[in-house]
Scaffold this active site. Structure first.
Site, mmCIF file in Angstrom:
data_model
loop_
_atom_site.group_PDB
_atom_site.id
_atom_site.type_symbol
_atom_site.label_atom_id
_atom_site.label_comp_id
_atom_site.label_asym_id
_atom_site.label_seq_id
_atom_site.Cartn_x
_atom_site.Cartn_y
_atom_site.Cartn_z
ATOM 1 N N LYS A 1047 0.852 -1.183 0.000
ATOM 2 C CA LYS A 1047 0.000 0.000 0.000
ATOM 3 C C LYS A 1047 0.894 1.240 0.000
ATOM 4 O O LYS A 1047 1.909 1.283 0.704
ATOM 5 C CB LYS A 1047 -0.904 0.015 1.224
ATOM 6 C CG LYS A 1047 -1.902 -1.123 1.267
ATOM 7 C CD LYS A 1047 -2.685 -1.149 2.569
ATOM 8 C CE LYS A 1047 -3.439 0.137 2.794
ATOM 9 N NZ LYS A 1047 -4.246 0.099 4.036
ATOM 10 N N ASP A 1149 -16.964 -0.926 10.433
ATOM 11 C CA ASP A 1149 -17.227 -0.903 8.988
ATOM 12 C C ASP A 1149 -17.104 -2.300 8.389
ATOM 13 O O ASP A 1149 -16.509 -2.495 7.345
ATOM 14 C CB ASP A 1149 -16.259 0.063 8.304
ATOM 15 C CG ASP A 1149 -16.717 0.397 6.869
ATOM 16 O OD1 ASP A 1149 -17.873 0.065 6.527
ATOM 17 O OD2 ASP A 1149 -15.928 0.976 6.117
ATOM 18 N N ASN A 1154 -14.789 -4.998 2.795
ATOM 19 C CA ASN A 1154 -13.663 -4.922 3.712
ATOM 20 C C ASN A 1154 -13.200 -6.297 4.161
ATOM 21 O O ASN A 1154 -12.454 -6.413 5.142
ATOM 22 C CB ASN A 1154 -14.018 -4.068 4.927
ATOM 23 C CG ASN A 1154 -14.058 -2.590 4.581
ATOM 24 O OD1 ASN A 1154 -13.350 -2.149 3.676
ATOM 25 N ND2 ASN A 1154 -14.870 -1.836 5.286
#
Length: 1372
Positions: A1047, A1149, A1154
């Site tokens: 990332k 979330d 996810n």
């Protein structure tokens, strides 16, 4: 094997072939045999006859088995039985606890013939705990009667409206279920699941089940009564109950109308006829039944006929049978049956030939009676010839040695004589050796129109009887001298009888001793003895020859008695009187009795004899039968009103009743169970309301004078009176059953004074011993449970001086003699409970408290001295000033240990506390509030506090001013140097960057040299920047090179975004769970900043699921996931979330986007924020705030901004919905604002089409409106663990050592941090028993929202845990 009710016990051998034919055509609808109705009683021997039965054509009665035990039924099962055409009755079968194994597949009870309007009767089954007929789907006709079954539960959980068309006539009373003592727990309820369907009855939405392991099958309403398959698909309209395949009349379990050749049909097509209201038969079948029954000598079978396309036992009223085609034809006017004698005369030489004239009223021809033998002749001849009123020809009685009388021609009143016997005789009697009487001429009229009488060689028919016939029939003067023989008629009878007189009569309840005057003929040797005749005679209208024939059939009981010894002393003047002791008689019954001599016949001299008149003697009284219908109710806390009806067999004149009563102890189980725990229904006891009758108003007049003067009972309607008559008839029938059993009367007791009743005072109940407990509860003495007795001269009693809300066992005996040797019946039993005392459950005295260190408060109070029954729990209500009121459940056992309760972890402040007790009668009153103050255990002396408080206030105010300026500048410059503000999906994962934006990331052991990372290709855009696939060298021990996901942060990212990016990586350093995406390293030195993660080859779960759709363009060639694969995904996500929960993290979330999918298709919790930009449409900005995933959020999160592990569980349910729908958009068709309102109002998603039921149940568990009612992630894994891949235990958190919690797991938190922590509103009073710490002021957050179950009996609602009926979503 017989068919039809009429042949069930008599024509069985005749119809075996027919039954075999039927079974041969039954196909798979009925795999076994069609069996006749059965009456199985006394033992289990005949029960085995049900082994191969699929249909019982008739009724099934199982009753009166007193020696059977539960183990006798354990190996008995009749799975082939599917249908009973009439009714099912069970009565007093000991040891039978459930029918679930006995009749597991019984599906239909048709009710063609009912037992007093009932198709299912369960009566006085003393050991039956549950019905268990879990496959019973239809009772086609009739109602249900379930009565007086003291152990029977699981009645309130049955929705009878799904089985019967109407439930208004059901009679379900006096069972254990009536007292609310049953803890009916349907499958899954104890584990928090909802496995059984729920329906609404009387406004209550309740799960429906037969037992704790069998749900009631509820088909969709659209299926009506046709039934449905296991998958819920409707059966064919001709099906009844269930079916194996939808819309196929050959796959039915049973037929709604008629069965024909392996399928169900609406009506029987020609040439078939309806038979027994459920199947079709042809003419040959009906004809065989007709002729086989007609040719049989066994009574009770029916000669079936054809009428209205039905094969029925006999023609209906107004019709007569056409013998040529068995059809019923209507009569013109009254329906005489004229029988034409084809050959002019008909000879009756047997019962069979007599049956050919059955029902005939007019004989066109002549009859010749020539019967020499047979069984039960008098009754058979009367049944077949008794309706004959007229004979057109002559009547000839010839050599009928079996006849004693012609009274079987009971309606014969005319002999026309149109055809005469040779010699012009219309009545001819020749050589009838035992004929003694023609008719009882005092009651019978006979007219002979023409012709003469002929009597010869009838040795026992006296001439006086013949001359009487001449007078009555109008033939006197027609006869010639030789027509009536003077020497051969009556020559062997005692026609010149002397009158015997009884000289002595003595009676007892079952014996009569008789003596009569001695009789000797001129030659004493001619006297052979005496014949004593007797029979029951309710009325004094009996004649000598009623029901007699010469072959032994006789309504009289006959006793042969030897003549007395004749004295050889010629001077003896007192010859002994002959006599007899009659035994085995019925008590209090009138008998008709006469005696006559038996003498020898001599041709050389006249025959003498003697006979007595018929006398009537009644036996004495004895013990009566039990009193009927005892009813006990309570009208106050110290009185019970008892009413009953007289016994059905008084066996004398009832003089008084004996009533015994004894106090009953409460169930020992109530002392031991903790009714604050989940799954335990709060016990309760009820008392019956007082009678609404005149008598009860008299009993209560002093207490209810005002109401009594204003109200009166309404008159009963005709339907109510009819209902009572039916119920009375029902009870009397069962009284007949009771007489089949020999009861032993109660041993006589020593009378007790009625004054002793006053000693039955209210006392507390016994408390089981608890360790180290000093209890003030007084044990109940044996003296207080002694029985008491009262003599009553009427059919009601008011028992006074009883303890409040206490159960009493009452025994009632009827007596018919007031003497030292009482004649009393077997006892009838009834139970009752007195009403509660109004203030008995109130806690005596104030609630006291003691405050310890670490904010622990010990509350103490006194237990009610004399509660209503016993106390089962206490409810503690406490609140801090300014906060909501909290409730705490304290069990009886916990109170006994603590003499109160401890409150722990209280925040500083002023508190008020009040307590109330809950007994078997309900809740007591709240105590007066007690107040106390909890200080902060870190407080310092007041002089030091004054020095510290001042500067703190200054610092606080200064911070507020600076903060306000800062916020003002941020609003003026949203894109300032810090860059745009993104809403993090997990604020708990952030460090202090929101508060201290200048903080700097410090490299640690997770730092990876930049040169070891090689970027290969782009995977997608993340929330902070691009995500790449790459290689990392030496990043995992033992692997030279590893494929990883890298990332990055955009070059234009602000300082705050870079810090947030690194801090989110820092949070993941603490995660080492196989089902959470793993952090491998961080590159923070230089630019750009890199975070190295475990590579998830198949991307996020949402994209993966969509790729598996059959029409997806990027489908990798894999089919949609199977149920096993969906369960595996569910467990892996739940295991990862359980790990985060254990680490005290709330995800906030959780969604399919996810969750990530590894190369081996393992699903893991994703890297918390990577997908925000990719799926930006899944988020919604509410009121100018941050982006919120409203379609995945729980009601409390949307409403109050509260995020807990329970709110994650709601999101988990939406993830399950995404898995089963292949990642469709939740609430499709609704806007974000509509979704927000819909969920906050209690709505939730409908399951996707064809969603597996198991996953649907899991979703609904997750979507409970009350967060405390939702399961934990560990519980989800536990539910699924048996269906997971064998490798799951090796890698999961659930099976790891880390999941084994320490003795106490608490977390020190600042007060400001409590906003996002699921607080335990129940405090720690109950937690202390489980091993929690006593010290410290820290706040425990270890699953308290799951472990402490709300007590739904206390004014239920959203705040205390009632599961509400929620509106359902309809996205379409």
């Amino acid at each position: 094997m017989g068919f039809g009710r009429g042949c069930e016990t008599t024509a069985v051998p005749l119809l075996v072939a027919v039954a075999a034919l039927l079974v041969g055509t039954a196909g798979h609808l009925y795999p076994g045999e069609v069996c006749p109705g059965m009456d199985i009683r006394n033992n289990l021997t005949r029960l085995h006859e049900l082994e191969n039965c699929s249909v019982i054509e008739g009724h099934l009665q199982i009753l009166l088995m007193f020696k059977t035990r539960p183990e006798d039924f354990r190996d008995l099962s009749f799975p082939k039985l599917i249908m009973i055409t009439d009714y099912l009755l069970l009565f007093r079968v000991y040891g039978l606890e459930s029918l679930k194994d006995l009749f597991p597949n019984l599906t239909v009870i048709r009710g063609s013939r009912l037992f007093f309007n009932y198709a299912l009767v369960i009566f006085e089954m003393v050991h039956l705990k549950e019905l268990g007929l879990y496959n019973l789907m239809n009772i086609t006709r009739g109602s249900v009667r379930i009565e007086k079954n003291n152990e029977l539960c699981y009645l309130a959980t049955i929705d009878w409206s799904r089985i019967l068309d109407s439930v208004e006539d059901n009679y379900i009373v006096l069972n254990k279920d009536d007292n609310e003592e049953c803890g009916d727990v349907c499958p899954g309820t104890a584990k928090g699941k909802t496995n059984c369907p729920a329906t609404v009855i009387n406004g209550q939405f309740v799960e429906r089940c037969w037992t704790h392991s069998h749900c009631q099958k509820v088909c969709p309403t659209i299926c009506k009564s046709h039934g449905c398959t296991a998958e819920g698909l409707c059966c064919h309209k001709e099906c009844l109950g269930n079916c194996s395949e939808p819309d196929d009349p050959t796959k039915c379990v049973a037929c709604r109308n008629f069965y024909l050749d392996g399928q169900c049909v609406e009506t029987c097509p020609p040439p078939y006829y309806h038979f027994q209201d459920w199947r079709c038969v042809n003419f040959s079948f009906c004809q065989d039944l007709h002729f086989k029954c007609r040719n049989s000598r066994k009574p009770g079978c029916h000669q079936y006929v054809i009428h209205n396309n039905k094969c029925i036992p006999e023609c209906p009223s107004g019709y007569t049978m056409n013998s040529s085609n068995l059809m019923c034809t209507p009569c013109l006017g009254p329906c005489p049956k004229v029988c034409q004698i084809l050959e002019g005369e008909k000879t009756i030489d047997s019962v069979t030939s007599a049956q050919e004239l059955r029902g005939c009223t007019v004989i066109n021809g002549s009859l010749i009676i020539n019967i020499r033998g047979g069984n039960n002749l008098a009754a058979e001849l009367e049944a077949n010839l008794g309706l004959i009123e007229e004979i057109s020809g002559f009547l000839k009685i010839r050599r009928s040695y079996a006849l004693v009388s012609l009274s079987f021609f009971r309606k014969l009143h005319l002999i026309r004589g149109e055809t005469l016997e040779i010699g012009n005789y219309s009545f001819y009697a020749l050589d009838n050796q035992n004929l003694r009487q023609l008719w009882d001429w005092s009651k019978h009229n006979l007219t002979i129109t023409q012709g003469k009488l002929f009597f010869h060689y009838n040795p026992k028919l006296c001439l006086s009887e013949i001359h009487k016939m001449e007078e009555v029939s109008g033939t006197k003067g027609r006869q010639e001298r030789n027509d009536i023989a003077l020497k051969t008629n009556g020559d062997q009878a005692s026609c010149e009888n002397e009158l015997l007189k009884f000289s002595f009569i003595r009676t007892s309840f079952d014996k009569i001793l008789l003596r009569w005057e001695p009789y000797w003929p001129p030659d004493f040797r001619d006297l052979l003895g005496f014949m004593l005749f007797y029979k029951e005679a309710p009325y004094q209208n009996v004649t000598e020859f009623d029901g007699q024939d010469a072959c032994g059939s006789n309504s009289w009981t006959v006793v042969d008695i030897d003549p007395p010894q004749r004295s050889n002393d010629p001077k003896s003047q007192t010859p002994s009187h002959p006599g007899w002791l009659m035994r085995g008689l019925k008590p209090w019954t009138q008998y008709a009795i006469f005696v006559k001599t038996l003498v020898t016949f001599s041709d050389e001299r006249r025959t003498y004899g003697a006979k007595s008149d018929i006398i009537y003697v009644q036996t004495d009284a004895t013990n009566p039968s039990v009193p009927l219908d005892p009813i006990s109710v309570s009208n106050s806390s110290s009185q019970i009103i008892l009413k009953w009806k007289p016994p059905s067999d008084p066996n004398g004149n009832i003089t008084h009743y004996l009533v015994y009563w004894e106090r009953q102890a409460e169930d020992s189980e109530l002392f031991e169970l903790d009714y604050c725990l989940k799954g335990l229904k709060l016990p309760s006891r009820t008392w019956s309301p007082p009678f609404e009758s005149d008598d009860s108003q008299k009993h209560n007049q002093s207490e209810y004078d005002d109401s009594a003067s204003e109200c009166c009972s309404c008159p009963k309607t005709d339907s109510q009176i009819l209902k009572e008559l039916e119920e009375s008839s029902f009870r009397k029938t069962f009284e007949d059953y009771l007489h089949n059993v020999v009861f032993v009367p109660r041993p006589s007791r020593k009378r007790r004074s009625l004054e002793e009743v006053g000693n039955v005072t209210a006392t507390t109940l016994t408390l089981p011993d608890f360790p180290n407990v000093s209890s003030t509860i007084v044990p109940t003495s044996q003296e207080e449970h002694r029985p008491f007795e009262k003599v009553v001269n009427k059919e009601s009693l008011v028992i006074s001086g009883l303890r409040h809300f206490t159960g009493y066992r009452i025994e009632l005996q009827a007596c018919n003699q007031d003497s030292p040797d009482e004649r009393c019946s077997v006892a009838a039993y009834v139970s009752a409970r007195t009403m509660p005392e109004a203030k008995a459950d109130d806690i005596v005295g104030p609630v006291t408290h003691e405050i310890f260190e670490n904010n622990v408060v010990h509350l103490m109070w006194q237990e009610p001295k004399e509660p209503n029954g016993l106390i089962v729990l206490y409810e503690v209500s406490y609140r801090r000033y300014g906060d909501e009121e909290l409730h705490l459940c304290v069990s009886r056992k916990h109170f006994a240990l603590e003499r109160g309760c401890r409150l722990r972890g209280l925040s500083p402040g002023n508190y008020s506390v009040r307590v109330r007790a809950t007994s078997l009668a309900g809740n007591g009153s709240w105590t007066e509030p007690t107040y106390f103050y909890v200080t902060d255990y870190l407080d310092v002396p007041s002089n030091i506090a004054k020095i510290i408080i001042g500067p703190l206030i200054f610092v606080f105010l200064f911070s507020v001013v600076i903060g306000s300026i800062y916020l003002f500048l941020r609003k003026r410059q949203p894109d300032g140097p810090m860059g745009p503000l993104y809403a993090s999906s997990n604020p708990e994962y952030l460090s202090a960057s929101d508060v201290f934006p200048s903080s700097v990331y410090v490299p640690d052991e997770w730092e990876v040299p930049r040169e070891k990372i090689t970027l290969l290709r782009e995977l997608g855009q993340g929330s902070f920047g691009m995500v790449y696939e790459g290689n990392a060298k030496d990043i995992i021990k033992g692997e030279a090179e590893t494929r990883v996901a890298v990332k990055t942060v955009n070059e234009s990212a602000s300082l705050r975004e870079r810090i947030e990016f690194l801090n989110e990586a820092s949070v993941m350093k603490g995660f080492t769970c196989h089902h959470v995406v793993r952090l491998l390293g961080v590159v923070s030195k230089g630019q750009p900043t890199l975070v190295v993660m475990e590579l998830m080859a198949h991307g996020d779960l949402k994209s993966h699921l969509r790729s598996l759709r059959p029409d997806a363009e990027n489908n990798p060639g894999r089919p949609p996931p199977t149920l096993q694969e969906m369960i595996q995904m569910t467990a892996e996500i739940a295991d990862g979330m359980a790990y985060l929960n254990a680490k005290k993290f709330v995800h906030r979330d959780l969604a399919a986007r996810n969750c990530m999918v590894a190369h081996d298709f393992t699903v893991k919790i994703g890297d918390f924020g990577m997908t925000r930009d990719i799926y930006e449409t899944d988020y919604y900005r509410k009121g100018g705030k941050g982006l919120l995933p409203v379609r995945w959020m729980s009601p409390e999160s949307l409403k109050d901004g509260v995020f807990t592990a329970s709110s994650d569980m709601w999101s988990f349910g939406v993830v399950l919905w995404e898995i089963t729908s292949l990642a469709e958009q939740p609430y499709q068709g609704l806007s974000n604002e509509q979704v927000l309102k819909f969920v906050m109002d209690g709505g939730y998603l409908d399951p996707p089409d064809n969603c597996p039921e198991r996953l649907t149940d899991l979703m609904r568990m997750c979507w409970q409106f009350n967060p405390k009612m939702r399961p934990t992630f560990l519980e989800i894994v536990n539910l699924l663990k048996d269906d997971l891949h064998p490798s799951f235990p090796e890698v999961s958190f659930f099976y790891s050592e880390e999941n084994k919690a320490p003795e106490s797991e608490e977390l020190e938190m600042e007060f400001e941090d409590m906003e996002n922590v699921p607080l335990d509103r129940s405090s720690h009073c109950q937690r202390e028993e489980a091993g929690g710490r006593e010290g410290g002021s820290s706040l425990s957050i270890k699953r308290t929202y799951d472990e402490h179950i709300p007590y739904t009996h206390m004014n239920g609602g959203k705040k205390n845990g009632r599961v509400l009926t929620l509106p359902r979503s309809n996205p379409s």
